[in-house]
Each structure stands twice: as C-alpha cells, then as structure tokens.
Motif scaffolding. Structure first.
Motif, PDB file in Angstrom:
ATOM      1  N   ARG A   1       0.834  -1.209   0.000  1.00  0.00           N
ATOM      2  CA  ARG A   1       0.000   0.000   0.000  1.00  0.00           C
ATOM      3  C   ARG A   1       0.861   1.247   0.000  1.00  0.00           C
ATOM      4  O   ARG A   1       0.557   2.217  -0.699  1.00  0.00           O
ATOM      5  CB  ARG A   1      -0.930   0.003   1.217  1.00  0.00           C
ATOM      6  CG  ARG A   1      -2.119  -0.944   1.103  1.00  0.00           C
ATOM      7  CD  ARG A   1      -3.092  -0.688   2.244  1.00  0.00           C
ATOM      8  NE  ARG A   1      -2.419  -0.832   3.520  1.00  0.00           N
ATOM      9  CZ  ARG A   1      -2.461  -1.927   4.279  1.00  0.00           C
ATOM     10  NH1 ARG A   1      -3.172  -2.960   3.901  1.00  0.00           N
ATOM     11  NH2 ARG A   1      -1.802  -1.976   5.413  1.00  0.00           N
ATOM     12  N   VAL A   2       1.942   1.240   0.762  1.00  0.00           N
ATOM     13  CA  VAL A   2       2.831   2.410   0.793  1.00  0.00           C
ATOM     14  C   VAL A   2       3.387   2.662  -0.609  1.00  0.00           C
ATOM     15  O   VAL A   2       3.485   3.802  -1.057  1.00  0.00           O
ATOM     16  CB  VAL A   2       3.960   2.221   1.836  1.00  0.00           C
ATOM     17  CG1 VAL A   2       5.004   3.318   1.707  1.00  0.00           C
ATOM     18  CG2 VAL A   2       3.383   2.213   3.243  1.00  0.00           C
ATOM     19  N   ALA A   3       3.724   1.579  -1.321  1.00  0.00           N
ATOM     20  CA  ALA A   3       4.238   1.741  -2.693  1.00  0.00           C
ATOM     21  C   ALA A   3       3.168   2.369  -3.585  1.00  0.00           C
ATOM     22  O   ALA A   3       3.460   3.266  -4.376  1.00  0.00           O
ATOM     23  CB  ALA A   3       4.671   0.387  -3.242  1.00  0.00           C
ATOM     24  N   GLU A   4       1.936   1.942  -3.424  1.00  0.00           N
ATOM     25  CA  GLU A   4       0.874   2.491  -4.270  1.00  0.00           C
ATOM     26  C   GLU A   4       0.577   3.960  -3.959  1.00  0.00           C
ATOM     27  O   GLU A   4       0.479   4.782  -4.859  1.00  0.00           O
ATOM     28  CB  GLU A   4      -0.397   1.632  -4.153  1.00  0.00           C
ATOM     29  CG  GLU A   4      -0.184   0.308  -4.872  1.00  0.00           C
ATOM     30  CD  GLU A   4      -1.384  -0.633  -4.837  1.00  0.00           C
ATOM     31  OE1 GLU A   4      -2.446  -0.251  -4.303  1.00  0.00           O
ATOM     32  OE2 GLU A   4      -1.237  -1.763  -5.347  1.00  0.00           O
ATOM     33  N   TYR A   5       0.478   4.293  -2.674  1.00  0.00           N
ATOM     34  CA  TYR A   5       0.273   5.708  -2.306  1.00  0.00           C
ATOM     35  C   TYR A   5       1.445   6.564  -2.801  1.00  0.00           C
ATOM     36  O   TYR A   5       1.258   7.658  -3.311  1.00  0.00           O
ATOM     37  CB  TYR A   5       0.187   5.884  -0.785  1.00  0.00           C
ATOM     38  CG  TYR A   5      -1.093   5.411  -0.136  1.00  0.00           C
ATOM     39  CD1 TYR A   5      -2.337   5.769  -0.637  1.00  0.00           C
ATOM     40  CD2 TYR A   5      -1.055   4.649   1.028  1.00  0.00           C
ATOM     41  CE1 TYR A   5      -3.507   5.345  -0.010  1.00  0.00           C
ATOM     42  CE2 TYR A   5      -2.213   4.219   1.662  1.00  0.00           C
ATOM     43  CZ  TYR A   5      -3.436   4.568   1.131  1.00  0.00           C
ATOM     44  OH  TYR A   5      -4.584   4.151   1.755  1.00  0.00           O
ATOM     45  N   SER A   6       2.655   6.044  -2.624  1.00  0.00           N
ATOM     46  CA  SER A   6       3.841   6.820  -3.008  1.00  0.00           C
ATOM     47  C   SER A   6       3.820   7.150  -4.495  1.00  0.00           C
ATOM     48  O   SER A   6       4.130   8.273  -4.902  1.00  0.00           O
ATOM     49  CB  SER A   6       5.123   6.045  -2.690  1.00  0.00           C
ATOM     50  OG  SER A   6       5.225   5.819  -1.306  1.00  0.00           O
ATOM     51  N   ILE A   7       3.444   6.160  -5.300  1.00  0.00           N
ATOM     52  CA  ILE A   7       3.404   6.391  -6.746  1.00  0.00           C
ATOM     53  C   ILE A   7       2.328   7.420  -7.095  1.00  0.00           C
ATOM     54  O   ILE A   7       2.532   8.297  -7.929  1.00  0.00           O
ATOM     55  CB  ILE A   7       3.148   5.060  -7.496  1.00  0.00           C
ATOM     56  CG1 ILE A   7       4.387   4.171  -7.412  1.00  0.00           C
ATOM     57  CG2 ILE A   7       2.753   5.292  -8.947  1.00  0.00           C
ATOM     58  CD1 ILE A   7       5.597   4.694  -8.164  1.00  0.00           C
TER      59      ILE A   7
ATOM     60  N   SER B   1      -9.312   6.981  11.457  1.00  0.00           N
ATOM     61  CA  SER B   1      -9.951   7.278  10.169  1.00  0.00           C
ATOM     62  C   SER B   1      -8.945   7.990   9.257  1.00  0.00           C
ATOM     63  O   SER B   1      -7.978   8.601   9.731  1.00  0.00           O
ATOM     64  CB  SER B   1     -11.172   8.164  10.375  1.00  0.00           C
ATOM     65  OG  SER B   1     -10.750   9.478  10.704  1.00  0.00           O
ATOM     66  N   ALA B   2      -9.207   7.909   7.945  1.00  0.00           N
ATOM     67  CA  ALA B   2      -8.325   8.570   6.973  1.00  0.00           C
ATOM     68  C   ALA B   2      -8.264  10.076   7.256  1.00  0.00           C
ATOM     69  O   ALA B   2      -7.202  10.698   7.212  1.00  0.00           O
ATOM     70  CB  ALA B   2      -8.827   8.314   5.564  1.00  0.00           C
TER      71      ALA B   2
ATOM     72  N   VAL C   1      -4.641  13.487  -3.623  1.00  0.00           N
ATOM     73  CA  VAL C   1      -4.803  12.070  -3.994  1.00  0.00           C
ATOM     74  C   VAL C   1      -5.933  11.427  -3.188  1.00  0.00           C
ATOM     75  O   VAL C   1      -6.815  10.762  -3.749  1.00  0.00           O
ATOM     76  CB  VAL C   1      -3.482  11.283  -3.749  1.00  0.00           C
ATOM     77  CG1 VAL C   1      -3.727   9.780  -3.768  1.00  0.00           C
ATOM     78  CG2 VAL C   1      -2.428  11.663  -4.789  1.00  0.00           C
ATOM     79  N   LEU C   2      -5.940  11.671  -1.878  1.00  0.00           N
ATOM     80  CA  LEU C   2      -6.975  11.062  -1.028  1.00  0.00           C
ATOM     81  C   LEU C   2      -8.366  11.553  -1.409  1.00  0.00           C
ATOM     82  O   LEU C   2      -9.331  10.804  -1.376  1.00  0.00           O
ATOM     83  CB  LEU C   2      -6.690  11.369   0.443  1.00  0.00           C
ATOM     84  CG  LEU C   2      -5.485  10.676   1.067  1.00  0.00           C
ATOM     85  CD1 LEU C   2      -5.274  11.159   2.493  1.00  0.00           C
ATOM     86  CD2 LEU C   2      -5.653   9.160   1.059  1.00  0.00           C
TER      87      LEU C   2
ATOM     88  N   LYS D   1     -11.193   8.908  -0.324  1.00  0.00           N
ATOM     89  CA  LYS D   1     -10.879   8.403   1.022  1.00  0.00           C
ATOM     90  C   LYS D   1     -11.194   9.439   2.095  1.00  0.00           C
ATOM     91  O   LYS D   1     -11.285   9.103   3.269  1.00  0.00           O
ATOM     92  CB  LYS D   1      -9.391   8.019   1.111  1.00  0.00           C
ATOM     93  CG  LYS D   1      -9.027   6.935   0.126  1.00  0.00           C
ATOM     94  CD  LYS D   1      -8.318   5.789   0.789  1.00  0.00           C
ATOM     95  CE  LYS D   1      -8.314   4.660  -0.137  1.00  0.00           C
ATOM     96  NZ  LYS D   1      -7.730   3.535  -0.160  1.00  0.00           N
ATOM     97  N   ILE D   2     -11.245  10.704   1.699  1.00  0.00           N
ATOM     98  CA  ILE D   2     -11.622  11.757   2.674  1.00  0.00           C
ATOM     99  C   ILE D   2     -12.733  12.597   2.074  1.00  0.00           C
ATOM    100  O   ILE D   2     -12.951  12.574   0.858  1.00  0.00           O
ATOM    101  CB  ILE D   2     -10.434  12.664   3.069  1.00  0.00           C
ATOM    102  CG1 ILE D   2      -9.743  13.225   1.805  1.00  0.00           C
ATOM    103  CG2 ILE D   2      -9.455  11.918   3.925  1.00  0.00           C
ATOM    104  CD1 ILE D   2      -8.789  14.348   2.080  1.00  0.00           C
TER     105      ILE D   2
END
Ligand code: FE2
Ligand code: FE2
Length: 301
Positions: free
Chosen positions: A141-147, A267-268, A294-295, A300-301
């Motif tokens: 998940r960190v890799a996906e958010y980072s990209i 929560s996000a 992005v979020l 997500k928010i």
C-alpha cells in the motif's frame, strides 16, 4: 516438427508468483519474449517508458477489466482490447477491477530480470510476513500511495521506478526486530526503540546485493524528518531525498489507518489531519498537499 513449437493451455517455460501478480514466460527467442500475466482484483500495474527507444511492447487483454487514466481521460480495457507501447514518455497506471489476464509480447528481454526481482522480493517479504503479517500488505500500500503522490508531483519515470521499489522494500529490515517489540501495546523503552531504529539500515543491507545507489538511500532515509527529529541519522530538510519524504507521508498514513495488534485504525481524515499538523516540521509541505489531493480523488476523505 523443427521450427514449430506447440504449447498447450497452462503450459509455460517459467512461472513467478507474487501476491498481486502471476507471470508466465510462454516463449522466448533472441529478439522477442512472450509472457502471460495475471493481475489480481484491485491491484495496480504500470506501463513504464523504456530506456531504450527501440523497444516495442504489445499487450492483449484476454479476460477481466482494467481502468486507467490517459491524458486525463478515463479508459477501460476489456477482453480483445490491446495496447501497443513504443516511445512512451510518461508512466501509465491501471487498476484491475476484476482478476485480469493479458498477453505481453515484448522486444525487450525482461522476464529473467522481472523474475529474479520478483523472486527475491517474494523471499524477503515472506520472511517478514511470517513474523509480522502486517508488514507485507503495508509495503504494497505504501508503494501504491507513493506512486500516486509522485505522479501528482510529476516526478520522472526513473524516480517513479526507484520510488516504487524502495517503498516495496522499505521495511524488510523489520525481520530483525523481535515480535514482542513490533506488536507491543503502549510505549517502547529507549532500548526497544533503539532496536526499531535499526530497521532502515537493515533493509538496505538485505537488498544491497541486488540494488544499488538511489534505491538504497531512499530506504535508509524513510524515517528521517525535516526538523532533524527522525532516524537513523537525524538528517534535515534538503539532506533528505525527496523520494524518502514521499514514503514518509505514505508510510505514516498507512500505519495510522490500519488496525494493529494493540489498537484500532484511525480514520483517513484523522490521519491526514495529524500529518497536516506536522507539515513543514516533519513532513514536506508539497508532498502533504499532493497526498491530500490524492486522497480526495480516491474518495478516502
Ligand atoms: Fe519503516
Ligand atoms: Fe513502513
């Protein structure tokens, strides 16, 4: 017959399996490689620009459905659709809406490279996962958010590549941290925290025989903070690589929004507010702003 090779369904020369993908090599000649790939539902995959302008890649979708954004327009690909890639300038990412299979024909010999890379990664993450189930999914998940953050900030294809790999490996060094410390409820003693602080350097040691340079530095610095309060070196501001600043934000967010053995997920919205509170002191302001965007886009928010 000489010059003819027939392959039956489910036959392959070599196969690699990872959590999000299965890749089979069906055929290989001096100038061509033919692969069959399966990507599991909700996972992402990328088309990267090649360093070699002569490389052509052809992808033909066999089953399932993917979605992606090209030139700000949403694109959906279904069986029978295909992509011809030659001279691509920017990376393109797709998300699998179902399990997806497709055929890849490429003039670049990539399988052995991908296959070794995937196997090594798989070996490490399996080890870590045995100890700490959470780390493996966390790294993905960190890799996906980072990209997603990096693409918002228009980082170069090379930066995206090293960022993606670094994010995937960033916590493998946690294999050396005892389980009781990793999953300890409540605060850690100084001695315990000293052990945690070793993991960025340990991650580097574990993969330095496969990767070099930038990727290692990005991993090593993922817990450094702008004001020097991070570890292992207490680096500040410009001493920290931009890619590490991206992982820092994605990493903190993911750690806060997941259930841990000792607490429920935040929560996000709450996690983002916490990160924003520390924007400029711990986290890079540009990165935090891009992440918020992005979020929002991801709902997500
Ligand atoms: Fe970490
Ligand atoms: Fe992490």
């Amino acid at each position: 017959m000489e010059g003819l090779q027939i392959g039956k369904k489910d036959q392959f020369i070599e196969k690699v399996l990872l959590n999000s993908t299965e890749l089979r090599l069906l055929g290989s000649t001096s100038g061509l490689e033919i692969m069959h790939q399966t990507i599991y539902k909700n996972r992402m995959f990328y088309l990267y620009p090649s360093d070699n302008p002569d490389v052509t890649e052809f992808i033909y979708f066999i089953s399932g459905k993917v979605t992606g954004e090209i030139n700000k327009e949403k694109v959906e690909l279904v069986p029978g659709d295909y992509c011809l890639v030659n001279g691509l300038k920017d990376p393109v990412h797709f998300t699998a809406l179902t399990d997806v299979t497709y055929l890849i024909v490429t003039t670049e010999h990539s399988f052995s490279h991908i296959s070794n890379e995937i196997l090594t990664l798989k070996g490490f993450v399996n080890q870590v996962e045995k100890k700490d189930r959470y780390t493996f999914l966390h790294s993905e998940r960190v890799a996906e958010y980072s990209i997603m953050i990096a693409k918002k900030l228009r980082l170069s294809p090379e930066q995206l590549k090293s960022l993606y790999l670094a994010a995937g490996y960033h916590d493998v060094g946690k294999i050396n941290v005892p389980e009781e410390i990793l999953n300890k409820p409540g605060s850690l003693t100084d001695e315990e925290f000293d052990i945690i602080k070793k993991h960025p350097v340990d991650s580097v040691k574990m993969i330095q025989h496969i990767y070099s340079g930038k990727i290692l530095k990005i991993i090593e610095q993922h817990h450094e903070r702008l004001n020097g309060s991070g570890y292992p070196y207490g680096l500040k501001e410009d001493e920290i690589l931009f890619e590490s600043k991206i992982i820092a934000v994605a990493d903190t967010f993911d750690a806060m929004t997941e259930d841990r053995a000792y607490r429920k997920a935040f929560s996000a919205q709450y996690a983002l507010e916490e990160i924003k509170r520390l924007s400029g002191t711990h986290y890079d302001e540009k990165v935090v702003a891009a992440f918020e965007a992005v979020l929002m886009e991801e709902g997500k928010i």
